[in-house]
Design an enzyme around this catalytic site. Structure first.
Site, mmCIF file in Angstrom:
data_model
loop_
_atom_site.group_PDB
_atom_site.id
_atom_site.type_symbol
_atom_site.label_atom_id
_atom_site.label_comp_id
_atom_site.label_asym_id
_atom_site.label_seq_id
_atom_site.Cartn_x
_atom_site.Cartn_y
_atom_site.Cartn_z
ATOM 1 N N HIS A 12 -114.000 59.780 -40.678
ATOM 2 C CA HIS A 12 -114.936 59.580 -41.791
ATOM 3 C C HIS A 12 -115.878 58.410 -41.514
ATOM 4 C CE1 HIS A 12 -113.586 62.605 -44.521
ATOM 5 N NE2 HIS A 12 -112.357 62.139 -44.604
ATOM 6 N N GLU A 36 -96.741 61.861 -41.234
ATOM 7 C CA GLU A 36 -98.194 62.000 -41.147
ATOM 8 C C GLU A 36 -98.872 60.894 -40.333
ATOM 9 O OE1 GLU A 36 -102.094 62.433 -44.045
ATOM 10 O OE2 GLU A 36 -100.604 60.924 -44.518
ATOM 11 N N ASP A 77 -104.371 69.313 -41.545
ATOM 12 C CA ASP A 77 -104.758 69.870 -42.839
ATOM 13 C C ASP A 77 -106.148 70.505 -42.823
ATOM 14 O OD1 ASP A 77 -105.696 67.313 -42.403
ATOM 15 O OD2 ASP A 77 -105.179 66.537 -44.383
ATOM 16 N N SER A 136 -107.623 66.955 -48.249
ATOM 17 C CA SER A 136 -106.204 66.813 -47.915
ATOM 18 C C SER A 136 -105.291 67.170 -49.077
ATOM 19 C CB SER A 136 -105.902 65.376 -47.475
ATOM 20 O OG SER A 136 -106.606 65.094 -46.304
HETATM 21 ZN ZN LIG Z 1 -110.542 63.097 -45.110
#
Ligand SMILES: [Zn+2]
Ligand SMILES: *[C@@H]1O[C@H](CO)[C@@H](O)[C@H](O)[C@H]1NC(C)=O
Length: 537
Positions: free
Chosen positions: A378, A369, A415, A149
């Protein structure tokens, strides 16, 4: 006697076996054996009918008619044919970033959103699905095939590709080589800085820490994304007096001090370790500086809020600067919030930011964001990743309601991708977070529709694969199956989408390098450092 009995039993046994075998054979050599080994076809009986019970319950009656599809397609075609490019100058720009929002993520999130509303889901539309213009963004960074990112924020906010882990600096600055991060020759400015130079108001909003990689791209210049406070700089063996941390840059340096709105998490990066925040969490700073007080001192007509109640009570007319830090770290996942969680939603923060910024007659730039889509991926917690994507979509809906597409450019992008895939030939409306409609003919077990190439969802099994029917996949923290074991699932290298609505949105099209995006935005808003050609109208 014994011999005759044995013979008899043997013959009987063979007969039973043969009978069973011939029944099985018969079923297999129905005249409708599929010939294509790659595309399994529904099993048929002798009469050529699909064997699976209730096979057609998933088909909606209106979808059986050609007229249904033709009229939907014609509506869309008419929209395309009669659309005129919006050639206005973008007075305002809202830049939405879904962190880690890969294409499979929104394909699955649409279904999740629809299924929450008791629809089948596939046909549902997220806010940006309705945008008129789209393109694809190539996300690799200067030194790596797959982006993080930090390098990607430098690309989509500052217009320049950088090295993995670095923010707001050119690729001359190697990871953790912080001695040269403060040299202006190595720094690149963001869309926010360009907008400020053009006299516009600016702000950042995130569900992550405001010092985290993506929002930092709007104001910071660091050789390592983890320099969030001075103590972090020291853990990397550097002197914070030379290698200024991100929180300090936000409060003390050029672009950060001019932000009219800063909303997100990350309080402890701003407080000294001798102090506690409003909820009793110890600060992390070792320099003894209270950056929240410092911010208040610099913005005498600024308001600091730390919970949802405080944010919703903001008097927008009287408040010139707004700082909201709603969590010691990242804001909570939407699915983890309880009645006690006094944190705003991304849509509420979006509304507050727009109301603060739209007072400026010169217009504004705001970066918003959805920061936790990435974190859920993740953790291979697919349910949370999809839910955060729907929250992100709600924030975009809110922005569309509060603005005018004649003067406000809305960009939605991501991203980088993640390595979750959406697989199988499930029946329409099948729970997107459950197992596939079909069972593996190889091990007789079902498989999940959403799985990851790697991550903590890996489960070592001694006797074949785990039977997912014995797992509680409805748990919000269920870790989806992963092929290779890793403590955290990785990003993916596939392209991500770019969606645009408003002035000059038609310039977003085709496959583009990620760093082209801010150049398009700068052209649309007629801002930028002289490399942008534009004509004010
Ligand atoms: Zn990440
Ligand atoms: C922040 O501003 C100070 C004072 O102008 C400057 O010395 C420092 O280099 C700046 N930090 C960065 C990272 O550019």
């Amino acid at each position: 006697m014994g011999y005759i009995l044995k013979r008899f039993l043997l013959v009987l046994g063979c007969f039973v076996l043969a009978l069973g075998h011939s029944i099985r054979e018969k079923r297999q050599i129905s005249k409708f054996v599929p010939k294509d080994p790659y595309h399994p076809q529904p099993a048929l009986n002798e009469a050529g009918e699909v064997l699976v019970e209730n096979r057609w319950q998933h088909v909606d009656a209106e979808e059986e008619n050609a007229a249904f599809w033709n009229s939907l397609a014609q509506d869309r075609l008419r929209e395309q044919v009669f659309r005129r490019p919006n050639l206005n100058v973008a007075k305002n720009v809202i830049f939405f970033l879904g962190d880690g929002m890969s294409i499979p993520t929104y394909a699955a999130s649409r279904a999740y959103m629809g299924q929450q509303q008791k629809l089948r889901g596939e046909e549902s539309q997220l806010a940006f699905d309705k945008f008129p213009h789209t393109g694809l963004s190539k996300t690799y960074c200067v030194d790596r095939q797959v982006a993080d990112s930090a390098c990607s924020a430098t690309a989509y906010l500052c217009g320049v590709k950088a090295n993995y882990g670095t923010i707001g600096v050119t690729a001359k600055v190697r990871y953790n080589q912080c001695g040269i991060q403060a040299d202006p020759a190595n720094q690149v400015d963001s869309l926010a800085a360009w907008a400020q130079k053009a006299g516009k108001s600016t702000g950042i909003v995130t569900t992550a820490r405001v010092t985290h990689a993506s929002p930092s791209g709007a104001y910071a210049h660091v050789a390592n994304r983890e320099y969030e406070c001075d103590a972090d700089v020291r853990t990397y063996g550097h002197n914070p007096a030379i290698c200024q941390d991100i929180a300090s840059q936000l409060v003390n340096n050029r672009t950060g001090t001019e932000f009219k709105v800063i909303l997100g998490g990350g309080r402890t990066k701003f407080l000294p370790n001798s102090m506690q925040d409003e909820q009793g969490n110890a600060g992390e700073r070792e320099d003894g500086v209270n950056l929240i007080d410092e911010w208040k001192r610099k913005h005498s007509n600024g308001v600091y809020v730390y919970n949802r109640k405080g944010l919703l009570q903001t008097d927008y007319d009287r408040t010139q600067y707004l700082l909201g830090l709603f969590d010691p770290s990242h804001l909570q996942y939407n699915l983890d919030k309880t009645a006690q969680t006094d944190q705003p939603s991304l849509a509420e923060m979006t509304e507050a930011a727009i109301k603060m910024l739209q007072k400026d007659r010169n217009g504004y730039f705001v970066f918003i964001e959805g920061g936790r889509i990435d974190h859920a991926h993740h953790e291979t917690k697919a349910r949370k990743a999809l839910d955060e994507t729907v929250e992100f979509s709600k924030a975009i809906d809110r922005a569309i309601q509060l603005t005018n597409r004649e003067d406000t450019l809305i960009i939605v992008t991501s991203d980088h991708a993640h390595c979750m895939s959406l697989a199988g030939y499930s029946f329409r409306g099948t729970d997107i977070l459950g197992v596939n409609s079909e069972i593996s003919p190889i091990d007789g077990l079902p498989y999940a529709t959403l799985t990851y190439a790697n991550g903590p969802g890996y489960r070592a099994e001694q006797n074949g694969r785990l039977d997912l029917r014995r797992q509680d996949m409805t748990n919000k923290d269920y870790e989806y199956p992963s092929l290779a074991p890793l403590p955290a699932e990785t990003h993916g290298g596939d392209d991500v989408g770019i969606f645009a609505l408003g002035p000059q949105a038609h310039l977003v099209s085709g496959v583009m390098e990620q760093n082209v995006i801010p150049h398009i935005v700068a052209y649309a808003a007629c801002i930028g450092d002289g490399f942008t050609i534009c004509k004010k109208n």
